[in-house]
Scaffold this active site. Sequence first.
Site, PDB file in Angstrom:
ATOM      1  CG  ASP A 150       1.967-115.730  46.410  1.00  0.00           C
ATOM      2  OD1 ASP A 150       0.990-116.371  46.816  1.00  0.00           O
ATOM      3  OD2 ASP A 150       2.021-114.495  46.445  1.00  0.00           O
TER       4      ASP A 150
ATOM      5  CG  HIS B 262       2.283-116.956  50.448  1.00  0.00           C
ATOM      6  ND1 HIS B 262       1.626-115.832  49.995  1.00  0.00           N
ATOM      7  CD2 HIS B 262       3.534-116.535  50.779  1.00  0.00           C
ATOM      8  CE1 HIS B 262       2.441-114.793  50.048  1.00  0.00           C
ATOM      9  NE2 HIS B 262       3.603-115.199  50.509  1.00  0.00           N
TER      10      HIS B 262
END
Length: 469
Positions: free
Chosen positions: A254, A277
């Site tokens: 993430d 991310h």
Amino acid sequence: MRSSSILLTVSAVVGAIAHHVELPAGVPRNIDEFRVKHPYKRSEGCGTRPIVKIRASANDTDDVADDFLEGLHKANNGGTLYLPKDDLYVIGKPLDLTFLDDVQIHWDGEVKFTNDTPYWQEHAFAHPFQNSLMFWKWGGRDVRIYGEGVLNGNGQRWWNEFAGLEILDPSNTYLRPILFYGENLTNFAMEGIHQKDSPCWTNFIVASKNVSFTDVMCTAESNNATALPKNSDFFDSLNIEDLTVERVWVNVGDDCFSPKSNATNVHVDTMYCNGTHGQSMGSLGQYSGEMSFVQDVVIENVWLLNGQHGARLKTWAGPDIGYGFIDNVTFRNFWQANNEYSAFIDSCYFNTANSANQINSSTCAEYPSKMNITNILFENFSGYTSGKYGMAVARLTCSTNPDAVCENIEFRNFTVKSPCGDDDDKPVILCDGIKGGIGMDCIPAASDEAKAALKKKCSVPLADIEPPF
């Protein structure tokens, strides 16, 4: 997003892009190379501190949580808790460590949490922000954790059981603990530690000032291809001031870095992010009627590989949202490979009232974000995208709310390329809702030129992190 130990092998990249880019010299490709390039050098400081030792665990089920707590009480007010190399310390119950004052933890061993998921969901500490759980909570002043040890969240069972769920889905009742949680910390430092396999976020720092993470490694690597780590951000925060992050290796599923509501005076220098991310501001504006902000941030010298986006700002839209601003943020010296958008402003982020979780464009248009975005600089960006969005290498979508300002967004020396198209095709930047120019050509996402660019999709391969290239 992938979180296995994979970076980029340039020789495996096919097509025209192979003629334009190569991995910069000296970029580490695993945690061993990272430690060689950035060796952890402990500073001893002045004076002699009393040393406190505790018993180590005899095996993976030998809980020494009470001993750990007692050791910190003894070391508090001027001492050092010492966790020797090759010793294991199993923690099987939540610990309230918010009493700390002038204490150090010389951490060369491994601290590992039990993976009794029913127990922790029932007994862990809780924070209302996104229904967060915590194994323990640290707080106080003048706290230093340093060494070459491991903090192990034992996350595989959590990832297996969470697979297919969403953290922001209001129907989700399977909550996973955060690996390191700090609240009301003043003058806190973590140095050299390897944070490993967190069930959820790795670090969550709340209501704290003068915080630093230096020479830290953060990994979350699954042995189950159907249950990859999720929401395993390296860093999240609420209400933090004066934050420094230097020389950090991150390989998770993430955000590589993601301060949330109310962060000011933040400096990040030298991060390697694989499978993440991106470097994110937010998300912000989630809670109805609440003001949130991120202000005065510099993030520089970053390598972002095999992930979702590069530099990202994300704000919520929907009928029940908050308001606030992102102001004076600089992203500088970013090298990227195989990310979707290298720079991304998303003013239409998640809406938990939506059963599909992701807000749709019509709802976003009806209830646009209330967050101002001003004085953002993307400087010295190079590398290339994944080709998922064709020739589009960046997308800046500002709110359509008439009361939400979006201005002074600037690109300087931005040379990111797409692996797609022919030699004559030029990368494009998509812009909507920005007041004024960005210093480069920028076209609306709904234009014919943008639609044509987005259609030219392609892909580049991932390859092993290990040498040789």
